[in-house]
Scaffold this active site. Structure first.
Site, PDB file in Angstrom:
ATOM      1  N   CYS A 120      16.405 -23.483  -0.840  1.00  0.00           N
ATOM      2  CA  CYS A 120      15.510 -24.215  -0.104  1.00  0.00           C
ATOM      3  C   CYS A 120      16.212 -25.356   0.216  1.00  0.00           C
ATOM      4  O   CYS A 120      16.929 -25.798  -0.711  1.00  0.00           O
ATOM      5  CB  CYS A 120      14.188 -24.337  -0.627  1.00  0.00           C
ATOM      6  SG  CYS A 120      13.011 -24.896   0.514  1.00  0.00           S
ATOM      7  N   CYS A 122      14.342 -28.290   0.859  1.00  0.00           N
ATOM      8  CA  CYS A 122      13.385 -29.646   0.696  1.00  0.00           C
ATOM      9  C   CYS A 122      13.594 -30.496  -0.340  1.00  0.00           C
ATOM     10  O   CYS A 122      13.273 -31.482  -0.418  1.00  0.00           O
ATOM     11  CB  CYS A 122      11.847 -28.800   0.599  1.00  0.00           C
ATOM     12  SG  CYS A 122      11.682 -27.914  -0.920  1.00  0.00           S
ATOM     13  N   CYS A 130      11.472 -28.046   4.401  1.00  0.00           N
ATOM     14  CA  CYS A 130      12.378 -27.302   4.201  1.00  0.00           C
ATOM     15  C   CYS A 130      13.475 -26.799   5.002  1.00  0.00           C
ATOM     16  O   CYS A 130      14.248 -25.752   4.874  1.00  0.00           O
ATOM     17  CB  CYS A 130      11.747 -25.960   3.921  1.00  0.00           C
ATOM     18  SG  CYS A 130      10.244 -26.071   2.396  1.00  0.00           S
ATOM     19  N   LYS A 196       4.441 -16.956   0.767  1.00  0.00           N
ATOM     20  CA  LYS A 196       4.349 -18.143  -0.066  1.00  0.00           C
ATOM     21  C   LYS A 196       3.363 -19.034   0.776  1.00  0.00           C
ATOM     22  O   LYS A 196       3.572 -19.224   2.022  1.00  0.00           O
ATOM     23  CB  LYS A 196       5.630 -18.999   0.069  1.00  0.00           C
ATOM     24  CG  LYS A 196       5.510 -20.273  -0.480  1.00  0.00           C
ATOM     25  CD  LYS A 196       6.927 -20.934  -0.555  1.00  0.00           C
ATOM     26  CE  LYS A 196       7.102 -22.278  -1.136  1.00  0.00           C
ATOM     27  NZ  LYS A 196       8.274 -22.911  -1.096  1.00  0.00           N
ATOM     28  N   ARG A 206       6.283 -30.877  -6.458  1.00  0.00           N
ATOM     29  CA  ARG A 206       6.836 -31.819  -5.647  1.00  0.00           C
ATOM     30  C   ARG A 206       7.200 -33.384  -6.306  1.00  0.00           C
ATOM     31  O   ARG A 206       8.094 -33.883  -5.994  1.00  0.00           O
ATOM     32  CB  ARG A 206       5.964 -31.939  -4.636  1.00  0.00           C
ATOM     33  CG  ARG A 206       5.934 -30.796  -3.865  1.00  0.00           C
ATOM     34  CD  ARG A 206       5.136 -30.628  -2.404  1.00  0.00           C
ATOM     35  NE  ARG A 206       5.048 -29.391  -1.903  1.00  0.00           N
ATOM     36  CZ  ARG A 206       4.308 -29.021  -0.949  1.00  0.00           C
ATOM     37  NH1 ARG A 206       3.507 -29.996  -0.349  1.00  0.00           N
ATOM     38  NH2 ARG A 206       4.496 -27.700  -0.358  1.00  0.00           N
ATOM     39  N   GLU A 234       4.527 -10.281   6.420  1.00  0.00           N
ATOM     40  CA  GLU A 234       5.633 -10.984   5.818  1.00  0.00           C
ATOM     41  C   GLU A 234       6.453 -10.289   4.766  1.00  0.00           C
ATOM     42  O   GLU A 234       7.459 -10.325   4.866  1.00  0.00           O
ATOM     43  CB  GLU A 234       5.427 -12.227   5.148  1.00  0.00           C
ATOM     44  CG  GLU A 234       4.734 -13.575   6.219  1.00  0.00           C
ATOM     45  CD  GLU A 234       5.768 -13.833   7.095  1.00  0.00           C
ATOM     46  OE1 GLU A 234       7.003 -13.837   6.848  1.00  0.00           O
ATOM     47  OE2 GLU A 234       5.355 -14.715   8.038  1.00  0.00           O
ATOM     48  N   LYS A 249       3.261 -16.187  -4.054  1.00  0.00           N
ATOM     49  CA  LYS A 249       3.294 -17.500  -4.712  1.00  0.00           C
ATOM     50  C   LYS A 249       2.214 -18.357  -3.876  1.00  0.00           C
ATOM     51  O   LYS A 249       2.096 -18.306  -2.982  1.00  0.00           O
ATOM     52  CB  LYS A 249       4.420 -18.239  -4.553  1.00  0.00           C
ATOM     53  CG  LYS A 249       4.866 -19.743  -4.920  1.00  0.00           C
ATOM     54  CD  LYS A 249       6.078 -20.109  -4.606  1.00  0.00           C
ATOM     55  CE  LYS A 249       6.117 -21.386  -4.725  1.00  0.00           C
ATOM     56  NZ  LYS A 249       7.450 -22.077  -4.428  1.00  0.00           N
ATOM     57  N   TYR A 314       6.160 -21.638 -16.127  1.00  0.00           N
ATOM     58  CA  TYR A 314       6.602 -22.675 -16.891  1.00  0.00           C
ATOM     59  C   TYR A 314       6.194 -22.455 -18.347  1.00  0.00           C
ATOM     60  O   TYR A 314       6.765 -23.056 -19.437  1.00  0.00           O
ATOM     61  CB  TYR A 314       5.948 -23.829 -16.414  1.00  0.00           C
ATOM     62  CG  TYR A 314       6.530 -24.164 -14.930  1.00  0.00           C
ATOM     63  CD1 TYR A 314       7.769 -24.879 -14.956  1.00  0.00           C
ATOM     64  CD2 TYR A 314       5.690 -23.784 -13.749  1.00  0.00           C
ATOM     65  CE1 TYR A 314       8.155 -24.964 -13.395  1.00  0.00           C
ATOM     66  CE2 TYR A 314       6.197 -24.270 -12.582  1.00  0.00           C
ATOM     67  CZ  TYR A 314       7.471 -24.715 -12.264  1.00  0.00           C
ATOM     68  OH  TYR A 314       7.926 -24.759 -11.093  1.00  0.00           O
TER      69      TYR A 314
HETATM   70  C1  PBG Z   1      10.650 -25.237  -2.480  1.00  0.00           C
HETATM   71  C2  PBG Z   1       9.831 -24.753  -3.546  1.00  0.00           C
HETATM   72  C3  PBG Z   1       8.350 -25.335  -3.988  1.00  0.00           C
HETATM   73  C4  PBG Z   1       8.000 -24.542  -4.987  1.00  0.00           C
HETATM   74  C5  PBG Z   1       9.060 -23.717  -5.330  1.00  0.00           C
HETATM   75  N1  PBG Z   1      10.047 -23.744  -4.579  1.00  0.00           N
HETATM   76  C6  PBG Z   1       7.510 -26.384  -3.389  1.00  0.00           C
HETATM   77  C7  PBG Z   1       7.049 -26.643  -2.194  1.00  0.00           C
HETATM   78  O1  PBG Z   1       7.094 -25.347  -1.356  1.00  0.00           O
HETATM   79  O2  PBG Z   1       6.624 -27.417  -1.755  1.00  0.00           O
HETATM   80  C8  PBG Z   1       6.834 -24.739  -5.883  1.00  0.00           C
HETATM   81  C9  PBG Z   1       6.989 -24.201  -7.245  1.00  0.00           C
HETATM   82  C10 PBG Z   1       5.859 -24.906  -8.172  1.00  0.00           C
HETATM   83  O3  PBG Z   1       5.067 -25.354  -7.834  1.00  0.00           O
HETATM   84  O4  PBG Z   1       6.143 -24.491  -9.232  1.00  0.00           O
HETATM   85  N2  PBG Z   1      10.310 -25.069  -1.244  1.00  0.00           N
END
Ligand code: PBG
Length: 324
Positions: A120, A122, A130, A196, A206, A234, A249, A314
Site C-alpha cells: 500500500c 499510505c 493509499c 476492507k 494509523r 469485491e 478486515k 497482534y
Molecule cells: C494500509 C493498511 C491499514 C491497515 C492495514 N493496512 C490502515 C488503513 O487502511 O488505514 C490497518 C491495520 C490495523 O488497523 O491493524 N492501507
C-alpha cells in the site's frame, strides 16, 4: 425418574470428550503476526495506542520474527515506516526501502518463516492516502496501479513469500498479478484485502504508521460498513483477477462476511483482527474488566469458527504461548 441428561452435557463431562467433539480448532499455525519495521539502529519504540507492539529497527524485527517462528507462528506481515514520505510514496518501491531491507534480513535469518508484505502507498505518501492524487485531491486509481505493481515486483525481488495489497484500488489484483508474472515471479501468491471496510478500528495502526490522511478520508476506496453484498462482489472480482487468498478486515464486526465469503467462494480466507480490536481488549484487560487470555482466545476462536483459515493478529505471540 431422573431428568434425562442432554447429549451435550454427557459430552462435556471430561476435557478429553470436550476436545473430541470440538468443532473449531485454534492453533499457533493459524496465526500471522504483524510487525512495524523502521529505519535506524537499535530502535524499539513503543506505540502508545498498541501496548506490547513496538516500531522495530531491522535487527529487532529479525529477533521478533525468530521468536514468533519459535512459538509456532508460521508467518509475519510486514509494514514499513519509511525515513521520508513524498507525494508519490516512492519509498514503497525503493530497492533499499525499509520493507525490502527487512524482508531480506528476515528471510536470511529465519528462512522457514513466511514473510507477507503489506502493499500500500499510505505509509509512504506525505498526504497519507493509499494512492497518488489528482489536482483536485481525489485518488487517481489507474496511476496508482503502476506504482503498486512496481512495489509488488520489488517486494518479490526482496524475497517476499506472499504479497498483500491493502490499498483497495479497482483492478489491482489483476494488474499486480500480470506485473509479477512478467518479472518471472509466477510462484508468488497474492493475499488480497478483498473486503476492507472504511473502519474506525484502524486508529492505532494509523498512529503507528503515521498514515492518517492529511485531508478527507478513505471512503472513496474502502467499503461502507453497511454493505455486505458489495463485499461479496469485491471478493468475487479478486478471485477472477487471480487472488490466491482473500481477506476480510476488520474481523470481529464482520464475522457474517467471513462466513459468507468463505461459503460462496470456497477460497482460502484470512481475517485481519485489526489494531483497534486489539487495543480494545488490551484496554479492557488493563482495567480488570476482562481476563485477557480467555477473552483473546475466545475472540480468535470466533473468527476461526466464522470461517477464517488464517487470523492476522497482534495477539499472535501471546496466543501461541497460551495455546502451547
Ligand atoms: C494500509 C493498511 C491499514 C491497515 C492495514 N493496512 C490502515 C488503513 O487502511 O488505514 C490497518 C491495520 C490495523 O488497523 O491493524 N492501507
Amino acid at each position: 425418574m431422573p431428568f434425562p441428561q442432554t447429549r451435550m452435557r454427557r459430552l462435556r463431562a471430561t476435557r478429553a470428550l470436550r476436545g473430541l467433539v470440538r468443532e473449531t480448532q485454534l492453533s499457533a499455525q493459524d496465526l500471522v503476526y504483524p510487525m512495524f519495521v523502521a529505519h535506524g539502529v537499535d530502535r524499539r519504540e513503543p506505540i502508545g495506542t498498541l501496548p506490547g507492539i513496538d516500531r522495530l529497527s531491522i535487527a529487532h524485527a529479525v529477533d521478533e520474527a525468530r521468536e514468533a517462528a519459535a512459538l509456532g507462528v508460521p508467518a509475519v506481515l510486514l509494514f514499513g515506516l519509511p525515513a521520508a514520505k513524498d507525494e508519490q510514496g516512492s519509498g514503497a518501491w525503493d530497492e533499499e526501502g525499509i520493507i525490502q531491507l527487512a524482508t531480506r534480513a528476515i528471510k536470511d535469518a529465519v528462512p522457514e518463516l513466511i514473510v507477507v508484505t503489506d502493499l500500500c502507498l499510505c505509509e509512504y505518501t506525505s498526504h497519507g492516502h493509499c494512492g497518488v492524487l489528482r489536482s483536485d485531491g481525489s485518488v487517481d486509481n489507474d496511476a496508482t496501479l503502476d506504482l503498486l505493481a512496481r512495489t509488488a515486483v520489488s517486494q518479490a525481488r526482496a524475497g517476499a513469500d506472499l504479497i498483500a495489497p491493502s490499498d483497495m484500488m479497482d483492478g489491482r489484483v489483476g494488474f499486480i498479478r500480470t506485473a509479477l508474472d512478467e518479472e518471472g515471479n509466477t510462484d508468488t501468491p497474492i493475499l488480497a484485502y478483498s473486503a476492507k471496510f472504511a473502519s474506525a478500528f484502524y486508529g492505532p495502526f494509523r498512529d503507528a504508521a503515521d498514515s492518517t490522511p492529511a485531508f478527507g478520508d478513505r471512503r472513496g476506496y474502502q467499503l461502507d460498513p453497511a454493505n455486505g453484498n458489495e463485499a461479496l462482489r469485491e471478493a468475487r472480482l479478486d478471485v477472477e483477477e487471480g487472488a490466491d487468498i482473500l481477506m476480510v478486515k476488520p474481523a470481529l464486526p464482520y464475522l457474517d462476511l467471513i462466513r459468507r465469503i468463505k461459503d460462496e467462494t470456497g477460497m482460502p480466507l484470512a481475517a485481519y483482527n485489526v489494531s483497534g480490536e486489539y487495543a480494545m481488549l488490551k484496554a479492557a484487560a488493563a482495567t480488570g474488566a476482562l481476563d485477557e487470555r480467555s477473552a483473546v482466545l475466545e475472540a480468535l476462536t470466533g473468527i476461526r469458527r466464522a470461517g477464517a483459515d488464517i487470523v492476522i493478529t497482534y495477539h499472535a505471540k501471546d496466543a501461541a504461548r497460551w495455546l502451547e
